[in-house]
Design a protein around this motif. Structure first.
Motif, mmCIF file in Angstrom:
data_model
loop_
_atom_site.group_PDB
_atom_site.id
_atom_site.type_symbol
_atom_site.label_atom_id
_atom_site.label_comp_id
_atom_site.label_asym_id
_atom_site.label_seq_id
_atom_site.Cartn_x
_atom_site.Cartn_y
_atom_site.Cartn_z
ATOM 1 N N SER A 1 34.388 47.351 54.374
ATOM 2 C CA SER A 1 34.960 47.624 53.050
ATOM 3 C C SER A 1 35.394 46.337 52.364
ATOM 4 O O SER A 1 35.166 46.151 51.167
ATOM 5 C CB SER A 1 36.156 48.574 53.178
ATOM 6 O OG SER A 1 35.757 49.829 53.657
ATOM 7 N N ALA A 2 36.036 45.457 53.115
ATOM 8 C CA ALA A 2 36.498 44.192 52.544
ATOM 9 C C ALA A 2 35.329 43.375 52.010
ATOM 10 O O ALA A 2 35.391 42.822 50.907
ATOM 11 C CB ALA A 2 37.280 43.387 53.589
ATOM 12 N N ILE A 3 34.260 43.305 52.781
ATOM 13 C CA ILE A 3 33.083 42.552 52.350
ATOM 14 C C ILE A 3 32.474 43.177 51.098
ATOM 15 O O ILE A 3 32.102 42.482 50.148
ATOM 16 C CB ILE A 3 32.047 42.484 53.492
ATOM 17 C CG1 ILE A 3 32.595 41.635 54.643
ATOM 18 C CG2 ILE A 3 30.721 41.928 52.996
ATOM 19 C CD1 ILE A 3 31.780 41.703 55.916
ATOM 20 N N GLN A 4 32.392 44.495 51.082
ATOM 21 C CA GLN A 4 31.842 45.193 49.922
ATOM 22 C C GLN A 4 32.667 44.922 48.663
ATOM 23 O O GLN A 4 32.123 44.664 47.582
ATOM 24 C CB GLN A 4 31.793 46.700 50.190
ATOM 25 C CG GLN A 4 31.216 47.512 49.025
ATOM 26 C CD GLN A 4 31.279 49.002 49.269
ATOM 27 O OE1 GLN A 4 32.152 49.494 49.998
ATOM 28 N NE2 GLN A 4 30.362 49.747 48.669
ATOM 29 N N LEU A 5 33.983 44.961 48.795
ATOM 30 C CA LEU A 5 34.863 44.713 47.655
ATOM 31 C C LEU A 5 34.711 43.282 47.141
ATOM 32 O O LEU A 5 34.645 43.038 45.937
ATOM 33 C CB LEU A 5 36.311 45.003 48.044
ATOM 34 C CG LEU A 5 36.630 46.476 48.320
ATOM 35 C CD1 LEU A 5 37.970 46.604 49.036
ATOM 36 C CD2 LEU A 5 36.641 47.287 47.033
ATOM 37 N N ILE A 6 34.652 42.339 48.055
ATOM 38 C CA ILE A 6 34.490 40.937 47.657
ATOM 39 C C ILE A 6 33.150 40.720 46.965
ATOM 40 O O ILE A 6 33.071 40.032 45.944
ATOM 41 C CB ILE A 6 34.638 40.019 48.882
ATOM 42 C CG1 ILE A 6 36.077 40.062 49.412
ATOM 43 C CG2 ILE A 6 34.242 38.586 48.544
ATOM 44 C CD1 ILE A 6 36.264 39.417 50.775
ATOM 45 N N GLN A 7 32.110 41.318 47.511
ATOM 46 C CA GLN A 7 30.787 41.173 46.908
ATOM 47 C C GLN A 7 30.741 41.737 45.489
ATOM 48 O O GLN A 7 29.934 41.304 44.668
ATOM 49 C CB GLN A 7 29.731 41.862 47.782
ATOM 50 C CG GLN A 7 29.434 41.131 49.080
ATOM 51 C CD GLN A 7 28.503 41.914 49.984
ATOM 52 O OE1 GLN A 7 28.431 43.141 49.919
ATOM 53 N NE2 GLN A 7 27.781 41.204 50.838
ATOM 54 N N ASN A 8 31.610 42.703 45.222
ATOM 55 C CA ASN A 8 31.646 43.329 43.903
ATOM 56 C C ASN A 8 32.817 42.832 43.051
ATOM 57 O O ASN A 8 33.136 43.436 42.031
ATOM 58 C CB ASN A 8 31.722 44.852 44.046
ATOM 59 C CG ASN A 8 30.409 45.462 44.478
ATOM 60 O OD1 ASN A 8 29.549 45.744 43.662
ATOM 61 N ND2 ASN A 8 30.237 45.644 45.792
ATOM 62 N N PHE A 9 33.443 41.741 43.475
ATOM 63 C CA PHE A 9 34.501 41.076 42.721
ATOM 64 C C PHE A 9 35.664 42.034 42.393
ATOM 65 O O PHE A 9 36.190 42.052 41.280
ATOM 66 C CB PHE A 9 33.945 40.451 41.435
ATOM 67 C CG PHE A 9 33.075 39.262 41.689
ATOM 68 C CD1 PHE A 9 33.606 37.979 41.713
ATOM 69 C CD2 PHE A 9 31.720 39.421 41.946
ATOM 70 C CE1 PHE A 9 32.803 36.878 41.970
ATOM 71 C CE2 PHE A 9 30.910 38.323 42.210
ATOM 72 C CZ PHE A 9 31.451 37.052 42.219
#
Length: 292
Positions: A101-109
């Motif tokens: 989830s953290a990676i997904q959120l970061i990838q989507n700013f």
């Protein structure tokens, strides 16, 4: 996706407004990982088109909630519970789905902020909201709400603390109290540990100790339990429930996040909207436990 990101000025403006209601120094930093957990804001650029802030409010930041934030083009998640908890030394989405989830959120700013115990302690925070849901007319039935001071760093202000003791002007029937709690939390069921068989036969409720989430450590800080009639929280341990019942008192538990989630809709969304911020409340967020 960078076009979704808030600028640093925008993010700072939102958080400045937020902490004016829930000061960060109210959080119990001895264990609670609160504050700005993911910062995806970008430098201010006069040539960059303005991005409208869109905030997703949730109690827990699960995989489903993270996807919900992406699907709704949000650029900030305010998650009551810190999902980076207690801390991460590395990221491995195979071993920990929260890392995914953290990676997904970061990838989507998408930035993430967590207030947790700061929102518990603040005046007008979750514990006050729980207290006001105990009775139909709080102005005639609630005499005072006394905070339970847990750490010395908190201001010596009885309106600030991690729990509340509510003293009613007139005794309340236990079954009426239970019905009021169900209505205020928006739940159909709760659990009760009580020495009394039929709650409708007992009109003894005068003083209530309450705490959002898990009340164990907060209730232990009450110097004397003899005047407490009812303990009201999200969860307690088996042995704590036995102790309360054997003392001739009642404990009402409603599942951990059920004591917190309604605050987002009833209070927090309105506060942020009044400041001009667009908010949506997560539909994917729910307590992990359900009655079947």
């Amino acid at each position: 996706m960078a076009s979704r990101a808030l600028t640093r000025t925008q993010l700072n403006s939102i958080l400045k407004t937020f902490v004016s209601h829930y000061p960060e120094n109210f959080a119990d930093k001895a264990w609670d990982n609160t504050g700005l957990l993911i910062n995806c804001s970008v430098a201010d650029d006069n040539l960059r088109p303005a991005v409208k802030p869109k905030i997703l409010l949730t109690v827990d930041l699960t995989n489903a909630v993270a996807q919900e934030a992406v699907d709704n083009d949000c650029n900030l998640v305010i998650a009551y519970h810190p999902f980076i908890f207690p801390s991460w030394k590395f990221l491995d989405p195979v071993r920990n789905t929260q890392h995914k989830s953290a990676i997904q959120l970061i990838q989507n700013f998408i930035s993430v902020y967590s207030p947790h115990t700061a929102m518990d302690a603040a005046k007008g925070g979750i514990n006050d909201w729980m207290a006001l849901g105990l009775v139909k007319n709080e102005f005639t039935l609630i005499d005072k709400i006394v905070s339970i001071e847990k750490v010395a760093s908190l201001p010596q202000d009885e309106s600030v603390g991690y729990g509340r003791i509510v003293t009613l002007k007139d005794p309340l029937n236990l079954s009426t109290l239970i019905d009021n709690i169900k209505q205020s939390l928006g739940i159909k069921d709760l659990q009760i540990a009580s020495p009394f068989g039929d709650p409708s036969h007992h009109n003894y409720v005068k003083k209530i100790a309450l705490c959002a989430g898990s009340g164990s450590s907060v209730f232990k800080s009450i110097p004397d339990w003899k005047d407490i009639d009812v303990f009201y929280t999200g969860e307690m341990s088996h042995h704590e429930l036995l102790k309360i019942k054997e003392m001739g008192k009642t404990c009402i538990v409603c599942n951990h996040s059920n004591t917190e989630r309604g605050y987002l809709k009833d209070v927090l969304a309105g506060k942020l909207a009044s400041e001009g911020f667009e908010c949506i409340i997560s539909e994917a967020d729910q307590d992990p436990l359900r009655t079947v």
